[in-house]
Structures are given as structure tokens and as C-alpha cells.
Design a protein around this motif. Sequence first.
Motif, PDB file in Angstrom:
ATOM      1  N   PHE A  28     -52.691 -13.235 -41.577  1.00 43.78           N
ATOM      2  CA  PHE A  28     -53.387 -13.587 -43.153  1.00 43.78           C
ATOM      3  C   PHE A  28     -54.764 -14.166 -42.813  1.00 43.78           C
ATOM      4  CE2 PHE A  28     -53.631 -17.301 -46.106  1.00 43.78           C
ATOM      5  CZ  PHE A  28     -53.501 -16.866 -47.335  1.00 43.78           C
ATOM      6  N   PHE A  29     -54.859 -14.809 -41.509  1.00 43.14           N
ATOM      7  CA  PHE A  29     -56.223 -15.182 -41.146  1.00 43.14           C
ATOM      8  C   PHE A  29     -57.169 -13.737 -40.962  1.00 43.14           C
ATOM      9  CE2 PHE A  29     -53.596 -18.614 -39.834  1.00 43.14           C
ATOM     10  CZ  PHE A  29     -54.383 -19.834 -39.934  1.00 43.14           C
ATOM     11  N   MET A  30     -56.690 -12.858 -40.277  1.00 41.74           N
ATOM     12  CA  MET A  30     -57.461 -11.572 -40.185  1.00 41.74           C
ATOM     13  C   MET A  30     -57.670 -10.810 -41.152  1.00 41.74           C
ATOM     14  SD  MET A  30     -58.085 -11.563 -36.931  1.00 41.74           S
ATOM     15  CE  MET A  30     -59.131  -9.758 -36.970  1.00 41.74           C
ATOM     16  N   GLU A  31     -56.791 -10.945 -42.323  1.00 40.07           N
ATOM     17  CA  GLU A  31     -57.025 -10.363 -43.500  1.00 40.07           C
ATOM     18  C   GLU A  31     -58.412 -10.996 -44.514  1.00 40.07           C
ATOM     19  OE1 GLU A  31     -54.467 -10.930 -47.497  1.00 40.07           O
ATOM     20  OE2 GLU A  31     -53.833  -9.036 -46.594  1.00 40.07           O
ATOM     21  N   HIS A  32     -58.419 -12.260 -44.284  1.00 40.02           N
ATOM     22  CA  HIS A  32     -59.456 -13.075 -44.860  1.00 40.02           C
ATOM     23  C   HIS A  32     -60.771 -12.579 -44.013  1.00 40.02           C
ATOM     24  CE1 HIS A  32     -56.357 -15.266 -47.065  1.00 40.02           C
ATOM     25  NE2 HIS A  32     -57.210 -15.418 -47.860  1.00 40.02           N
ATOM     26  N   HIS A  33     -60.762 -12.591 -43.037  1.00 41.25           N
ATOM     27  CA  HIS A  33     -61.558 -12.304 -41.640  1.00 41.25           C
ATOM     28  C   HIS A  33     -62.490 -10.917 -42.292  1.00 41.25           C
ATOM     29  CE1 HIS A  33     -64.331 -11.250 -38.661  1.00 41.25           C
ATOM     30  NE2 HIS A  33     -63.518 -10.500 -38.094  1.00 41.25           N
ATOM     31  N   LEU A  34     -61.436  -9.963 -42.296  1.00 39.95           N
ATOM     32  CA  LEU A  34     -61.998  -8.738 -42.821  1.00 39.95           C
ATOM     33  C   LEU A  34     -62.446  -8.548 -44.269  1.00 39.95           C
ATOM     34  CD1 LEU A  34     -59.011  -6.572 -41.042  1.00 39.95           C
ATOM     35  CD2 LEU A  34     -61.463  -7.002 -40.267  1.00 39.95           C
ATOM     36  N   SER A  35     -62.142  -9.331 -45.101  1.00 37.62           N
ATOM     37  CA  SER A  35     -62.511  -9.047 -46.472  1.00 37.62           C
ATOM     38  C   SER A  35     -63.654  -9.789 -46.783  1.00 37.62           C
ATOM     39  CB  SER A  35     -61.189  -9.734 -47.560  1.00 37.62           C
ATOM     40  OG  SER A  35     -60.005  -8.995 -47.299  1.00 37.62           O
ATOM     41  N   PHE A  36     -63.854 -11.064 -46.199  1.00 37.33           N
ATOM     42  CA  PHE A  36     -64.824 -12.044 -46.571  1.00 37.33           C
ATOM     43  C   PHE A  36     -65.379 -12.864 -45.543  1.00 37.33           C
ATOM     44  CE2 PHE A  36     -61.812 -12.157 -49.823  1.00 37.33           C
ATOM     45  CZ  PHE A  36     -62.512 -11.349 -51.130  1.00 37.33           C
ATOM     46  N   PRO A  37     -65.768 -11.891 -44.523  1.00 40.18           N
ATOM     47  CA  PRO A  37     -66.378 -12.377 -42.981  1.00 40.18           C
ATOM     48  C   PRO A  37     -67.444 -13.519 -43.317  1.00 40.18           C
ATOM     49  CG  PRO A  37     -67.165 -10.057 -43.367  1.00 40.18           C
ATOM     50  CD  PRO A  37     -65.980 -10.422 -44.572  1.00 40.18           C
ATOM     51  N   LYS A  38     -68.147 -13.437 -44.231  1.00 36.95           N
ATOM     52  CA  LYS A  38     -69.449 -14.279 -44.236  1.00 36.95           C
ATOM     53  C   LYS A  38     -69.125 -15.872 -44.432  1.00 36.95           C
ATOM     54  CE  LYS A  38     -72.694 -11.307 -43.231  1.00 36.95           C
ATOM     55  NZ  LYS A  38     -73.451 -11.309 -41.930  1.00 36.95           N
ATOM     56  N   ALA A  39     -67.812 -15.761 -45.029  1.00 34.36           N
ATOM     57  CA  ALA A  39     -67.325 -16.857 -45.700  1.00 34.36           C
ATOM     58  C   ALA A  39     -66.039 -17.687 -44.746  1.00 34.36           C
ATOM     59  CB  ALA A  39     -66.883 -16.818 -47.194  1.00 34.36           C
ATOM     60  N   PHE A  40     -65.762 -17.192 -43.642  1.00 30.86           N
ATOM     61  CA  PHE A  40     -64.911 -17.475 -42.809  1.00 30.86           C
ATOM     62  C   PHE A  40     -65.805 -18.357 -41.718  1.00 30.86           C
ATOM     63  CE2 PHE A  40     -60.329 -16.490 -41.009  1.00 30.86           C
ATOM     64  CZ  PHE A  40     -60.344 -17.720 -40.372  1.00 30.86           C
ATOM     65  N   ILE A  41     -65.790 -19.682 -41.706  1.00 35.17           N
ATOM     66  CA  ILE A  41     -66.606 -20.342 -40.836  1.00 35.17           C
ATOM     67  C   ILE A  41     -65.820 -21.204 -40.048  1.00 35.17           C
ATOM     68  CG2 ILE A  41     -68.459 -22.368 -40.820  1.00 35.17           C
ATOM     69  CD1 ILE A  41     -68.947 -19.640 -42.590  1.00 35.17           C
ATOM     70  N   MET A  69     -62.818 -23.035 -41.706  1.00 35.21           N
ATOM     71  CA  MET A  69     -62.539 -22.908 -43.229  1.00 35.21           C
ATOM     72  C   MET A  69     -62.561 -21.587 -43.370  1.00 35.21           C
ATOM     73  SD  MET A  69     -65.655 -23.983 -45.712  1.00 35.21           S
ATOM     74  CE  MET A  69     -65.193 -24.123 -47.784  1.00 35.21           C
ATOM     75  N   MET A  70     -61.559 -21.165 -44.083  1.00 37.08           N
ATOM     76  CA  MET A  70     -60.946 -19.871 -44.284  1.00 37.08           C
ATOM     77  C   MET A  70     -61.035 -19.680 -46.218  1.00 37.08           C
ATOM     78  SD  MET A  70     -57.661 -17.588 -43.823  1.00 37.08           S
ATOM     79  CE  MET A  70     -56.588 -18.852 -44.332  1.00 37.08           C
ATOM     80  N   ASN A  71     -61.918 -18.858 -46.476  1.00 33.24           N
ATOM     81  CA  ASN A  71     -62.148 -18.711 -47.885  1.00 33.24           C
ATOM     82  C   ASN A  71     -62.222 -17.119 -48.394  1.00 33.24           C
ATOM     83  OD1 ASN A  71     -63.375 -21.393 -48.160  1.00 33.24           O
ATOM     84  ND2 ASN A  71     -64.870 -20.634 -46.924  1.00 33.24           N
ATOM     85  N   ARG A  72     -61.863 -17.109 -49.521  1.00 32.01           N
ATOM     86  CA  ARG A  72     -61.715 -15.812 -50.415  1.00 32.01           C
ATOM     87  C   ARG A  72     -62.486 -15.760 -51.714  1.00 32.01           C
ATOM     88  NH1 ARG A  72     -55.660 -16.079 -50.359  1.00 32.01           N
ATOM     89  NH2 ARG A  72     -55.210 -17.136 -52.373  1.00 32.01           N
ATOM     90  N   VAL A  73     -62.922 -14.922 -52.571  1.00 30.98           N
ATOM     91  CA  VAL A  73     -63.267 -14.810 -53.661  1.00 30.98           C
ATOM     92  C   VAL A  73     -62.367 -14.170 -54.457  1.00 30.98           C
ATOM     93  CG1 VAL A  73     -65.347 -14.262 -55.239  1.00 30.98           C
ATOM     94  CG2 VAL A  73     -65.537 -15.231 -52.896  1.00 30.98           C
ATOM     95  N   GLU A  74     -61.981 -14.654 -55.571  1.00 26.64           N
ATOM     96  CA  GLU A  74     -61.079 -14.058 -56.613  1.00 26.64           C
ATOM     97  C   GLU A  74     -61.693 -13.919 -58.157  1.00 26.64           C
ATOM     98  OE1 GLU A  74     -57.891 -16.950 -56.679  1.00 26.64           O
ATOM     99  OE2 GLU A  74     -57.592 -16.732 -54.672  1.00 26.64           O
ATOM    100  N   ALA A 118     -73.782 -16.751 -52.181  1.00 24.29           N
ATOM    101  CA  ALA A 118     -74.838 -15.777 -51.549  1.00 24.29           C
ATOM    102  C   ALA A 118     -74.274 -14.218 -51.501  1.00 24.29           C
ATOM    103  CB  ALA A 118     -75.470 -16.085 -50.547  1.00 24.29           C
ATOM    104  N   PHE A 119     -73.112 -14.042 -50.814  1.00 22.27           N
ATOM    105  CA  PHE A 119     -72.688 -12.810 -50.389  1.00 22.27           C
ATOM    106  C   PHE A 119     -71.465 -12.211 -51.247  1.00 22.27           C
ATOM    107  CE2 PHE A 119     -74.188 -14.914 -46.498  1.00 22.27           C
ATOM    108  CZ  PHE A 119     -75.118 -13.943 -45.876  1.00 22.27           C
ATOM    109  N   TYR A 120     -70.982 -13.001 -51.981  1.00 18.36           N
ATOM    110  CA  TYR A 120     -69.625 -12.563 -52.759  1.00 18.36           C
ATOM    111  C   TYR A 120     -69.877 -12.779 -54.355  1.00 18.36           C
ATOM    112  CZ  TYR A 120     -68.016 -12.111 -48.075  1.00 18.36           C
ATOM    113  OH  TYR A 120     -68.152 -11.984 -46.620  1.00 18.36           O
TER     114      TYR A 120
END
Length: 176
Positions: free
Chosen positions: A48-61, A73-78, A123-125
Motif C-alpha cells: 500500500f505504501f509502495m503503491e502511493h509512492h509509485l503513483s504520487f512520489p512528489k507527495a509522499f514526504i 505523510m502519505m498522500n494521493r489525488v482523487e 503543483a504536481f498533481y
Amino acid sequence: MQILLEGPQEFVGKDGRRYILREFRASDLNAVVSINRRVLPENYPEWFFMEHHLSFPKAFIVAEMNGELVGYMMNRVEYGWSYINKGRAARKGHVVSIGVLPQARRIGIATNMMLRGMNAMRAFYEAEEVFLEVRVSNTPAISLYKKLGFEIAGRIPRYYSDGEDAYIMARSLENL
């Protein structure tokens, strides 16, 4: 101090301790999973962590202090119905999970991770707003989110596995 959108950035905490915010790397996985398990009752599998990293790398801080990870801080955009502009669809940043080890709390790490994460989602997503779920009993987190401009947008009964309700809190990313 201006929050950078990319690369490592050093901060001086309220107590004088220094820490660095940067993007998550795959090599951080074990440390982030450990923080998640230690400080939050909601735990996620490694994929789950890796999926977010691969999908939204700039927003996983992540936050690093003395070479050790102390927060993430793990984020995604929907895309879905807006919490801010009711009745309209929007690109929404979602703060999926944020955690800071107890010894690194109350010095500004969570605030600065939130600012960097929100800026990155915009900015990125191209997120227009950001939302999160928070336990109704988590007064320190609710206070932090309100300080950052979030407002309660709803309540989800029995959201957490132990039956506790969650607030949905949201804010626009327009004037960040």
C-alpha cells in the motif's frame, strides 16, 4: 521560511533540533511501516505504501532527524465530489496517513510535512482541494488541521475498525 517542492529541505524545530523533509524513497519502506505501526492504530501492508509512492512520489514526504526517519505523510489525488464547492466535481488531494514518532512531536514536523504535501498535491498533481479523515477524539490533530485552514466537512459514523467516528476535514488549495 518557504517550503520547497522538491529535494531535501532542512528545518530548525521549535526546540532547536534540526530535521530534514524530503520525498520518500523505496529504501525508507521499513522505517515508514515501523512508524505507522508504532503511532497509528490503522496499519497498512507494505504494498500500500509502495503503491502511493509509485503513483504520487512528489507527495509522499518523510521527516528525518539525525539520520533516522521520525515521520511520514502519505498522500494521493482523487477525482470526485468537492467538499469545498458542493455539487461540483474536483481533483482532491487526500491525506491518507500521517505519523510522527513521539520523541519528535510538537516541534513543527507535522505542520511542515502537511504544507509540503499540500503544495506538492497542488503543483504536481493539480489538486484543487485537500481532505483527510481524523478520529473525532484526536484533539491535537484536529487542532493542527484547523490551524492549517481545514474545516470539518462531514462525519463518518463508525469509520475506524474500533467503531469510532471520523470527521472529514477539508480545505481549498487555492491560497496555500
